[in-house]
Design a protein around this motif. Sequence first.
Motif, PDB file in Angstrom:
ATOM      1  N   MET A 192       0.819  -1.205   0.000  1.00 39.15           N
ATOM      2  CA  MET A 192       0.000   0.000   0.000  1.00 39.15           C
ATOM      3  C   MET A 192       0.858   1.262   0.000  1.00 39.15           C
ATOM      4  O   MET A 192       0.582   2.224  -0.717  1.00 39.15           O
ATOM      5  CB  MET A 192      -0.916   0.011   1.238  1.00 39.15           C
ATOM      6  N   ALA A 193       1.930   1.263   0.820  1.00 44.05           N
ATOM      7  CA  ALA A 193       2.737   2.481   0.943  1.00 44.05           C
ATOM      8  C   ALA A 193       3.378   2.904  -0.378  1.00 44.05           C
ATOM      9  O   ALA A 193       3.301   4.083  -0.755  1.00 44.05           O
ATOM     10  CB  ALA A 193       3.793   2.299   2.031  1.00 44.05           C
ATOM     11  N   PRO A 194       4.049   1.996  -1.131  1.00 45.10           N
ATOM     12  CA  PRO A 194       4.590   2.441  -2.413  1.00 45.10           C
ATOM     13  C   PRO A 194       3.521   2.846  -3.405  1.00 45.10           C
ATOM     14  O   PRO A 194       3.751   3.704  -4.252  1.00 45.10           O
ATOM     15  CB  PRO A 194       5.389   1.229  -2.908  1.00 45.10           C
ATOM     16  N   ALA A 195       2.344   2.238  -3.313  1.00 44.54           N
ATOM     17  CA  ALA A 195       1.270   2.625  -4.233  1.00 44.54           C
ATOM     18  C   ALA A 195       0.830   4.061  -3.984  1.00 44.54           C
ATOM     19  O   ALA A 195       0.562   4.816  -4.923  1.00 44.54           O
ATOM     20  CB  ALA A 195       0.078   1.674  -4.081  1.00 44.54           C
ATOM     21  N   GLY A 248     -10.573  -0.034   7.914  1.00 43.35           N
ATOM     22  CA  GLY A 248     -10.170  -0.592   6.627  1.00 43.35           C
ATOM     23  C   GLY A 248     -11.290  -0.588   5.612  1.00 43.35           C
ATOM     24  O   GLY A 248     -11.077  -0.316   4.424  1.00 43.35           O
ATOM     25  N   ILE A 249     -12.504  -0.868   6.069  1.00 40.89           N
ATOM     26  CA  ILE A 249     -13.656  -0.856   5.155  1.00 40.89           C
ATOM     27  C   ILE A 249     -13.895   0.544   4.605  1.00 40.89           C
ATOM     28  O   ILE A 249     -14.136   0.732   3.409  1.00 40.89           O
ATOM     29  CB  ILE A 249     -14.906  -1.391   5.881  1.00 40.89           C
ATOM     30  N   VAL A 250     -13.810   1.548   5.477  1.00 39.34           N
ATOM     31  CA  VAL A 250     -13.997   2.939   5.041  1.00 39.34           C
ATOM     32  C   VAL A 250     -12.906   3.336   4.043  1.00 39.34           C
ATOM     33  O   VAL A 250     -13.177   3.975   3.012  1.00 39.34           O
ATOM     34  CB  VAL A 250     -14.005   3.888   6.254  1.00 39.34           C
ATOM     35  N   LEU A 251     -11.652   2.962   4.335  1.00 39.27           N
ATOM     36  CA  LEU A 251     -10.559   3.294   3.425  1.00 39.27           C
ATOM     37  C   LEU A 251     -10.721   2.610   2.078  1.00 39.27           C
ATOM     38  O   LEU A 251     -10.457   3.211   1.030  1.00 39.27           O
ATOM     39  CB  LEU A 251      -9.227   2.892   4.049  1.00 39.27           C
ATOM     40  N   LEU A 252     -11.140   1.358   2.096  1.00 41.17           N
ATOM     41  CA  LEU A 252     -11.350   0.634   0.851  1.00 41.17           C
ATOM     42  C   LEU A 252     -12.389   1.334  -0.021  1.00 41.17           C
ATOM     43  O   LEU A 252     -12.190   1.532  -1.228  1.00 41.17           O
ATOM     44  CB  LEU A 252     -11.792  -0.802   1.156  1.00 41.17           C
ATOM     45  N   ALA A 253     -13.500   1.734   0.595  1.00 38.56           N
ATOM     46  CA  ALA A 253     -14.545   2.428  -0.161  1.00 38.56           C
ATOM     47  C   ALA A 253     -14.054   3.780  -0.665  1.00 38.56           C
ATOM     48  O   ALA A 253     -14.349   4.189  -1.796  1.00 38.56           O
ATOM     49  CB  ALA A 253     -15.782   2.599   0.724  1.00 38.56           C
ATOM     50  N   THR A 254     -13.283   4.489   0.174  1.00 41.46           N
ATOM     51  CA  THR A 254     -12.788   5.810  -0.220  1.00 41.46           C
ATOM     52  C   THR A 254     -11.822   5.719  -1.397  1.00 41.46           C
ATOM     53  O   THR A 254     -11.901   6.498  -2.347  1.00 41.46           O
ATOM     54  CB  THR A 254     -12.095   6.481   0.974  1.00 41.46           C
ATOM     55  N   VAL A 255     -10.897   4.761  -1.337  1.00 39.60           N
ATOM     56  CA  VAL A 255      -9.935   4.592  -2.428  1.00 39.60           C
ATOM     57  C   VAL A 255     -10.660   4.232  -3.722  1.00 39.60           C
ATOM     58  O   VAL A 255     -10.341   4.753  -4.800  1.00 39.60           O
ATOM     59  CB  VAL A 255      -8.904   3.512  -2.057  1.00 39.60           C
TER      60      VAL A 255
END
Length: 368
Positions: A1-4, A61-68
């Motif tokens: 995730m970090a390099p992405a 994590g669920i919120v971040l997944l949806a946001t991304v």
Amino acid sequence: MAPATLTVLGTTFTEPAARARAFGWWSAVSGAAGAIGVLAGGVIIEWFSWRWIFLVNVPIGIVLLATVRWVVPETRPRRAGAGGSGLDVPGAVTVTLGLMAAVYGVSQYATHGWGSPRVFGPLLAGALLLAAFLMIQARFARHPLVPLGIFRNRSVAAANLVAFFGIAALFSTFYFFTLVLQQVLGYSPLRTGLSYLPLSVGMALGGWGIAPLVPRTGPRPILLGGLTLAAGALFWLSAADAGSSYLTDVLGPCVLLGSGMGAVLNATTNAATAGLAPHQAGLASGLLNTTRQLGSAVGLVTLAGLSAARIDARTGAGASLADARAAGYGLALTGAAVFAVAGLVAALFVPVRKQSSTPRGDTEKVAA
């Protein structure tokens, strides 16, 4: 995730000032997150249960997944040359096993000593695997995991050295500073978390506030200044003992360390990714993140071994457990300061001249 995340920023913001601001926000958020996590962990443990420090990440994590999925655009930079791409499985396997073996060997020295087969064996295996990885990258891989030509860019090579030593100092400090606060000064989990606030704020302001200077000065002066502040703060903090006061012995080092390392995270990211072609952004970002992860692992296991040996020696000599712990953790923080000084030396090799943000598409250009 970090390099992405770094790749998205590097390919989206190509103008120097905008790129510096983007990396400034990235450095501020990622640097402060570690300290904020300690604060959140203290609150959760104090008021709920230690189990919640794991469970709380699921809804986050669920919120971040949806946001991304909704916000982040997909980018597909062109690769240099023809022939497509493929996963370098032999390279991935050898570098992963090599790093694991080396870190494991270092982690065993405090218990068994450097001459023990449990230390020498994994270190030798790690060295051989990493040598095989380099040979695979140089001669055999059709699409190498890490094209070695990228290290001909002096800025990239020096920035990764700075990242290794800087993160070794920073993440080791998170661990031992927590032990000092709770086991030497006797703070509760909540008070320990609150004590991290100046460090967290300092890292956020250091990473964000330094951003406008990076395009004008280049990363080298910022790295030198930030690492000097961090090293001084860690030497200061290493003197803390059971009689120390937060206001006179802890607050000052926290502010200096946070400000210095926030600036270092920003400048390191710029130095490690500036001037590269778009198709190299993912490579440079992944390399930088791997270097940081390796630095955190090697730094922590090395300093933990030194600290444990000092504590055992002091308690064996009749010192109280509190005094022995203060001596052991102080030695570890001194070691973190030495890592920061090593990063300072590495920063001297970062090019003085500002690199152009215009990609040139080759890995062989050398910065002046």
